[in-house]
Every structure is written in structure tokens, then in C-alpha cells.
Design a protein around this motif. Structure first.
Motif, PDB file in Angstrom:
ATOM      1  N   PHE A 276     -41.847 -71.508  74.918  1.00 19.86           N
ATOM      2  CA  PHE A 276     -41.677 -71.698  73.472  1.00 19.86           C
ATOM      3  C   PHE A 276     -42.950 -72.234  72.826  1.00 19.86           C
ATOM      4  CE2 PHE A 276     -40.663 -74.747  70.068  1.00 19.86           C
ATOM      5  CZ  PHE A 276     -40.119 -73.871  69.129  1.00 19.86           C
ATOM      6  N   VAL A 277     -43.530 -73.268  73.420  1.00 19.49           N
ATOM      7  CA  VAL A 277     -44.729 -73.894  72.838  1.00 19.49           C
ATOM      8  C   VAL A 277     -45.888 -72.904  72.808  1.00 19.49           C
ATOM      9  CG1 VAL A 277     -46.507 -75.635  73.268  1.00 19.49           C
ATOM     10  CG2 VAL A 277     -44.092 -76.263  73.393  1.00 19.49           C
ATOM     11  N   THR A 278     -46.072 -72.156  73.885  1.00 17.92           N
ATOM     12  CA  THR A 278     -47.173 -71.189  73.938  1.00 17.92           C
ATOM     13  C   THR A 278     -46.982 -70.082  72.912  1.00 17.92           C
ATOM     14  OG1 THR A 278     -47.420 -71.613  76.313  1.00 17.92           O
ATOM     15  CG2 THR A 278     -48.469 -69.640  75.436  1.00 17.92           C
ATOM     16  N   ALA A 279     -45.778 -69.505  72.849  1.00 11.78           N
ATOM     17  CA  ALA A 279     -45.509 -68.424  71.899  1.00 11.78           C
ATOM     18  C   ALA A 279     -45.629 -68.917  70.456  1.00 11.78           C
ATOM     19  CB  ALA A 279     -44.120 -67.844  72.150  1.00 11.78           C
ATOM     20  N   LEU A 280     -45.123 -70.108  70.181  1.00  9.49           N
ATOM     21  CA  LEU A 280     -45.187 -70.649  68.823  1.00  9.49           C
ATOM     22  C   LEU A 280     -46.622 -70.898  68.392  1.00  9.49           C
ATOM     23  CD1 LEU A 280     -43.727 -71.780  66.330  1.00  9.49           C
ATOM     24  CD2 LEU A 280     -43.671 -74.009  67.486  1.00  9.49           C
ATOM     25  N   SER A 281     -47.435 -71.481  69.279  1.00 10.09           N
ATOM     26  CA  SER A 281     -48.825 -71.762  68.927  1.00 10.09           C
ATOM     27  C   SER A 281     -49.593 -70.474  68.652  1.00 10.09           C
ATOM     28  CB  SER A 281     -49.502 -72.567  70.043  1.00 10.09           C
ATOM     29  OG  SER A 281     -49.551 -71.832  71.252  1.00 10.09           O
ATOM     30  N   VAL A 282     -49.336 -69.431  69.445  1.00  7.92           N
ATOM     31  CA  VAL A 282     -50.017 -68.154  69.222  1.00  7.92           C
ATOM     32  C   VAL A 282     -49.590 -67.540  67.893  1.00  7.92           C
ATOM     33  CG1 VAL A 282     -50.278 -65.796  70.060  1.00  7.92           C
ATOM     34  CG2 VAL A 282     -50.365 -67.687  71.667  1.00  7.92           C
ATOM     35  N   ASN A 283     -48.311 -67.629  67.545  1.00  6.52           N
ATOM     36  CA  ASN A 283     -47.835 -67.096  66.269  1.00  6.52           C
ATOM     37  C   ASN A 283     -48.473 -67.809  65.087  1.00  6.52           C
ATOM     38  OD1 ASN A 283     -46.177 -65.005  67.084  1.00  6.52           O
ATOM     39  ND2 ASN A 283     -44.371 -66.295  67.277  1.00  6.52           N
ATOM     40  N   ILE A 284     -48.606 -69.124  65.185  1.00  2.55           N
ATOM     41  CA  ILE A 284     -49.233 -69.887  64.103  1.00  2.55           C
ATOM     42  C   ILE A 284     -50.705 -69.516  63.970  1.00  2.55           C
ATOM     43  CG2 ILE A 284     -49.881 -72.205  63.341  1.00  2.55           C
ATOM     44  CD1 ILE A 284     -47.306 -73.230  64.616  1.00  2.55           C
ATOM     45  N   ILE A 285     -51.384 -69.384  65.102  1.00  4.51           N
ATOM     46  CA  ILE A 285     -52.792 -68.975  65.082  1.00  4.51           C
ATOM     47  C   ILE A 285     -52.925 -67.590  64.446  1.00  4.51           C
ATOM     48  CG2 ILE A 285     -54.762 -68.337  66.533  1.00  4.51           C
ATOM     49  CD1 ILE A 285     -53.766 -70.470  68.534  1.00  4.51           C
ATOM     50  N   SER A 286     -52.043 -66.684  64.799  1.00  5.08           N
ATOM     51  CA  SER A 286     -52.082 -65.324  64.243  1.00  5.08           C
ATOM     52  C   SER A 286     -51.871 -65.341  62.730  1.00  5.08           C
ATOM     53  CB  SER A 286     -51.021 -64.449  64.906  1.00  5.08           C
ATOM     54  OG  SER A 286     -51.242 -64.362  66.291  1.00  5.08           O
ATOM     55  N   ASP A 287     -50.928 -66.159  62.262  1.00  5.02           N
ATOM     56  CA  ASP A 287     -50.692 -66.264  60.820  1.00  5.02           C
ATOM     57  C   ASP A 287     -51.919 -66.819  60.107  1.00  5.02           C
ATOM     58  OD1 ASP A 287     -48.165 -65.261  61.107  1.00  5.02           O
ATOM     59  OD2 ASP A 287     -47.169 -67.222  61.117  1.00  5.02           O
ATOM     60  N   GLY A 288     -52.564 -67.810  60.735  1.00  6.38           N
ATOM     61  CA  GLY A 288     -53.782 -68.362  60.138  1.00  6.38           C
ATOM     62  C   GLY A 288     -54.900 -67.340  60.071  1.00  6.38           C
TER      63      GLY A 288
END
Length: 297
Positions: A276-288
Motif C-alpha cells: 500500500f505505501v509503495t503504490a500510494l507514494s508512486v501514485n502521488i509522485i505521478s500526480d505531481g
């Protein structure tokens, strides 16, 4: 001719200054996106912990102690407890991160190469090429992606390739669509027409003009697929496909620990938290990254 134009542009001080300013603006915009920097730091920590696993733990991911099985979180010597075979869960999560991250990256990299090539060909040449390529890829949309991945993984058998290839297959169609639409957006531009009028071959136009001007959008979209790849790979491993025990991997660990949910429920969710933490961090980075690109386009 095109190479000489490219070399002159690269040597132009004003052009170099403009590119540096554009990169600087992009970074500033990205860092202003909420949670972008914390997400980036968190993802880097996950990667570094996976790579530096031997330096962070004294245990091995394969050997356990039956006398210490199913120890709870916070047990002395076992910060996150132990599994059904007495193996340190933190150790297995750290080592398992290597395989999980690899299974997140490799399918995306493979799908990006194949999907980008198909999308660029379809977008540049159009007409018959687009009909053949895109209509063929539409076939994959007829099946739920996870079911298609399960079917392909079952056919390929056990091993890392039985996860990488199916996930790459389900990622190719959306990436190809993004590449095609991106190419179609820049085809009316004057520099494309000028290059074609000058007698440049399609290969040179694609290499020197199409790829540099579409790479950013395709890359940013592909970063969003990294989390999809991790989740899909973990799901396949959870179902017992691909990676075989005792090899540590977050999905397979989650499957093994779920049997202990009534005995020690807290330890069963630990691999899931890493996913969860890895997938969430990547999604936030992608949105940024997406917001930064749109703000500076």
C-alpha cells in the motif's frame, strides 16, 4: 542534416539556458504539489531499504526458528514479529521488496517500449497502420485485465517471467493509446511539416522530432502504471502464481500470513502495508509529475 541541426541547437547558449530554466521550473512546480516531496522521500526509503537489506538485518529471509514462530509485533529481536516458520517478518519484507519492486518496474519498462513503438507508428503513419495496430490492441479490452493476466500466468507456469510477461501484456494497450494520441497532437506542428518537407525519412522524423516531443507525456503516464504493476504482481503472487515459496515477495507473504489471521491478526497485514505505501507514494509522485508537466507546457 538533422544531426547537424541538433548539434547546433545543443551548442546554443541561449537554448541551453532555456532548457535549464524549464527543468528548474518543472522541479519547483513538482515540489509545490501537496505531498509530492514526502512521497518521493518515502519511495526512495523503500527502494534503499530493499537494496540495503543485508545491512539492515542480521537474519536471513529463508531460515527460521520453530521455537519463535508467530511472535507478535515488538518482540525482542523481531520488530515486526515472526511468521509461521519463525522467520523474521521485517527481514522477509526487506528482501521481498527487491522482487516486488523489480516486478513493478520490468513489466512497465517492457510495456513502455512495445506500447510506445506501436503507438508512435500508429499515430505517425495513421490510416491502415492505425486500424491494424489499434484494432488488434482493442481485443485485449474484451477481457478483464486481471483475468487475462491470471490466464497468461497459468499458461506460462512458475517463475518471474510468468508475472512480468502477463502484466506487460495488459499494460501495452493503454500505453499505446497514450502514445498514439500524443503523436497525433504534435503532427500538425510546423516543425514536423518542415522536417517532412526537407526530405527527412520517417525514421529520422520519428527519432529526432516525434520521440523528444512525446517522451515526457508518455513517461509520466507510464509512472502511473508502476503502482498498477506492483499491485497486479502482488495479486498474482497472492494467488500462488509465478513466485514460489520460500522466496520472499510481498504478495506471497500476504498469502502465507493470512492463515494466521485468527492467531495474530496484526502480523498478517504487514506485507500489505508495504504494498500500500509503495503504490500510494508512486501514485502521488505521478500526480505531481503530471501537474508539473501541465503547468509548464
Amino acid at each position: 542534416m538533422l544531426s547537424s541541426i541538433g548539434s547546433r541547437a545543443a551548442a546554443d547558449p541561449e537554448e541551453l539556458h532555456f532548457r535549464r530554466e524549464a527543468r528548474s521550473r518543472f522541479v519547483r512546480t513538482f515540489l509545490r504539489y501537496p505531498a509530492a516531496l514526502p512521497a518521493l522521500i518515502l519511495f526512495v526509503i523503500v527502494v534503499l531499504c530493499a537494496l540495503g537489506a543485508p545491512l539492515l538485518t542480521q537474519y536471513t529471509p529463508f531460515e527460521g526458528n520453530a521455537a519463535e514462530r508467530l511472535q507478535g509485533i515488538g518482540t525482542a529481536g523481531h520488530l515486526l514479529g515472526t511468521d509461521e516458520q519463525g522467520r523474521d517478518i521485517l527481514t522477509r519484507c526487506l528482501y521481498g521488496g527487491r522482487l516486488s519492486l523489480l516486478m513493478g518496474f520490468l513489466p512497465v519498462a517492457l510495456a513502455t517500449i512495445v506500447g510506445s513503438i506501436l503507438g508512435i507508428i500508429s499515430g505517425y503513419f495513421g490510416k491502415a497502420y492505425a486500424q491494424i495496430i489499434m484494432r488488434t490492441l482493442d481485443i485485449f479490452y474484451a477481457f478483464p485485465s486481471i483475468l487475462l493476466a491470471i490466464a497468461l500466468s497459468s499458461v506460462l507456469g512458475s517463475g518471474l517471467s510468468s508475472i512480468i510477461i502477463p502484466i506487460a501484456v495488459i499494460l501495452v494497450p493503454p500505453i499505446a493509446r497514450v502514445a498514439e494520441s500524443t503523436v497525433q497532437d504534435i503532427m500538425p506542428e510546423d516543425f514536423i511539416e518542415a522536417a517532412q518537407t526537407s526530405g527527412a525519412s520517417p525514421l529520422k522524423v520519428i527519432v529526432f522530432f516525434i520521440i523528444p516531443n512525446t517522451f515526457g507525456r508518455i513517461f509520466i503516464y507510464c509512472t502511473t502504471q508502476f503502482s498498477v504493476s506492483i499491485l497486479s504482481a502482488s495479486g498474482l503472487s497472492f494467488l500462488g502464481l509465478g513466485i514460489s515459496p520460500p522466496t520472499p515477495e510481498w504478495g506471497s507473504m500476504l498469502n502465507a500470513l493470512r492463515q494466521q489471521i485468527y492467531i495474530n491478526p496484526l502480523i498478517t497485514i504487514i506485507p500489505g502495508l508495504f504494498i500500500f505505501v509503495t503504490a500510494l507514494s508512486v501514485n502521488i509522485i505521478s500526480d505531481g509529475l503530471k501537474d508539473a508537466m501541465e503547468a509548464n507546457s
